[in-house]
Each structure stands twice: as structure tokens, then as C-alpha cells.
Design an enzyme around this catalytic site. Structure first.
Site, short mmCIF file in Angstrom:
data_model
loop_
_atom_site.label_atom_id
_atom_site.label_comp_id
_atom_site.label_asym_id
_atom_site.label_seq_id
_atom_site.Cartn_x
_atom_site.Cartn_y
_atom_site.Cartn_z
N HIS A 264 0.86 -1.14 -0.01
CA HIS A 264 0.36 0.15 -0.39
C HIS A 264 0.35 1.15 0.08
O HIS A 264 1.95 1.45 0.49
CB HIS A 264 -0.57 0.19 1.28
CG HIS A 264 0.21 -0.23 2.80
ND1 HIS A 264 0.45 -1.02 2.89
CD2 HIS A 264 0.31 0.90 3.54
CE1 HIS A 264 0.55 -1.25 3.87
NE2 HIS A 264 0.38 -0.13 4.55
N HIS B 277 0.50 5.21 0.66
CA HIS B 277 -0.29 6.33 1.35
C HIS B 277 -0.09 7.52 1.33
O HIS B 277 0.73 8.82 0.55
CB HIS B 277 0.41 6.55 3.52
CG HIS B 277 0.25 5.50 4.04
ND1 HIS B 277 0.00 5.80 5.21
CD2 HIS B 277 1.16 4.52 4.44
CE1 HIS B 277 0.14 4.02 6.06
NE2 HIS B 277 1.17 3.81 5.37
P1 AMP Z 1 1.68 0.72 7.83
O1 AMP Z 1 1.39 -1.06 7.26
O2 AMP Z 1 2.87 0.54 8.83
O3 AMP Z 1 1.94 1.62 6.48
O4 AMP Z 1 0.02 1.32 8.00
C1 AMP Z 1 -0.71 0.40 8.11
C2 AMP Z 1 -1.62 1.28 7.37
O5 AMP Z 1 -2.82 1.07 7.38
C3 AMP Z 1 -2.08 2.41 8.69
O6 AMP Z 1 -2.05 4.07 8.77
C4 AMP Z 1 -3.48 2.20 9.52
O7 AMP Z 1 -4.41 3.56 10.13
C5 AMP Z 1 -4.44 2.06 9.25
N1 AMP Z 1 -4.94 0.59 9.03
C6 AMP Z 1 -5.12 -0.39 9.66
N2 AMP Z 1 -6.75 -1.06 9.52
C7 AMP Z 1 -6.83 0.16 8.69
C8 AMP Z 1 -8.50 -0.63 8.10
N3 AMP Z 1 -9.28 -1.69 8.76
N4 AMP Z 1 -8.76 0.67 6.70
C9 AMP Z 1 -8.56 1.16 6.44
N5 AMP Z 1 -7.07 1.80 7.43
C10 AMP Z 1 -6.55 0.77 8.49
#
Ligand code: AMP
Length: 140
Positions: free
Chosen positions: A102, A104
């Protein structure tokens, strides 16, 4: 490291848990981050499985980056932003918490820091921000 089909974004892709979606095409999906570090913080993922940049195919990377650019421009318009931060993390040591590739996208303003991580946003605020992004995409 192998792909875990039970990661939370795989469950979102299968519709097993809810998400606030703003865009999709054949290869990618965009939805709002539930713990936004900026107003309008959203996530771009490939619909096909891969953990992160390290195991992604060129085709997965191409489609996710193309959608990331589209969404970056949309949030600039939707939030009247002065800039946009694009973040992407690989493996736990690299800051990754969810093991489905993913990117951001975070709208930014001069002298405004990102919020602290881990703070849930009100669902009505997330829904309103998603609507702003959908509107910006529709006007493009
Ligand atoms: P990272 O893997 O460090 O890039 O972070 C994962 C991101 O996913 C974080 O910003 C979380 O806030 C976000 N996140 C986790 N669970 C969910 C969800 N169910 N829906 C949307 N975002 C999520």
C-alpha cells in the site's frame, strides 16, 4: 516472506470487513485510512496479492503508482492542499504493519505536522473526506 491472505487489506478486498472506498479500477483500490495522520489520508492498494515493493511485479507497481498519482492530484484539489506526502513501508523493520502492498497519500500544508499515529478518526469525518476526494475525481 510469503503473502498472508488473511491480512486486513485482503479482507477489505474480499468485502469481509468494511472500508470507506473512494476509487477503484481493474487493478487497484483506494480507501480511507481509519487512523489518518492528516485530513484526507488514504491508501492505494493493488487488488492482486503482494506483501510490499520487495515482491511486487512491475505490473502491480505500475498500476499502483498510476493510481497513487491520480489520488495525489485529487487530494490536492479536494483539500486545497499545498503539497502531498506519499509514504510506503516494507517489512516490519521498515515500518510496515499491514502486509499487503500500500501507498499512503497525505495532503499537506506549510508548517503543519502529521498527526501522531494510532488515533482512530470519527467515521462521519472519514466519510465526509472520502466524499471530497470522490468529488475531486469526478471533476477531473
Ligand atoms: P503501514 O503498514 O505501516 O503502512 O500502516 C498501515 C496503515 O493501515 C496505518 O496507517 C493504519 O492506520 C491503516 N489501517 C489499519 N487497519 C485499517 C483498516 N481496517 N482500514 C483502513 N486503514 C487501516
Amino acid at each position: 516472506m510469503s503473502y498472508d491472505p488473511d491480512n486486513i487489506f485482503a479482507k477489505i478486498l474480499r468485502g469481509e470487513i468494511p472500508s470507506t472506498q473512494v476509487y477503484e479500477d481493474d487493478d487497484t483500490l483506494v480507501f480511507m485510512d481509519i487512523m489518518p495522520r492528516a485530513e484526507g489520508h488514504c491508501l492505494i492498494i493493488p487488488k492482486s496479492p503482494c506483501r510490499n515493493v520487495l515482491d511486487a511485479s512491475p505490473a502491480q507497481l505500475n498500476s499502483v503508482i498510476a493510481t497513487t498519482q491520480k489520488i495525489a492530484n485529487a487530494v490536492m484539489r479536494a483539500f486545497d492542499a499545498q503539497g502531498v506526502t506519499i509514504q510506503q513501508f516494507n517489512e516490519a523493520a521498515g515500518g510496515q504493519e499491514v502486509f499487503h502492498l500500500h501507498f499512503h497519500v497525505l495532503p499537506r500544508y506549510e508548517n503543519v505536522k502529521l498527526r501522531a499515529p494510532g488515533q482512530m478518526e470519527d467515521s462521519a469525518v472519514i466519510a465526509a473526506n472520502a466524499e471530497k476526494i470522490r468529488g475531486a475525481l469526478a471533476e477531473a
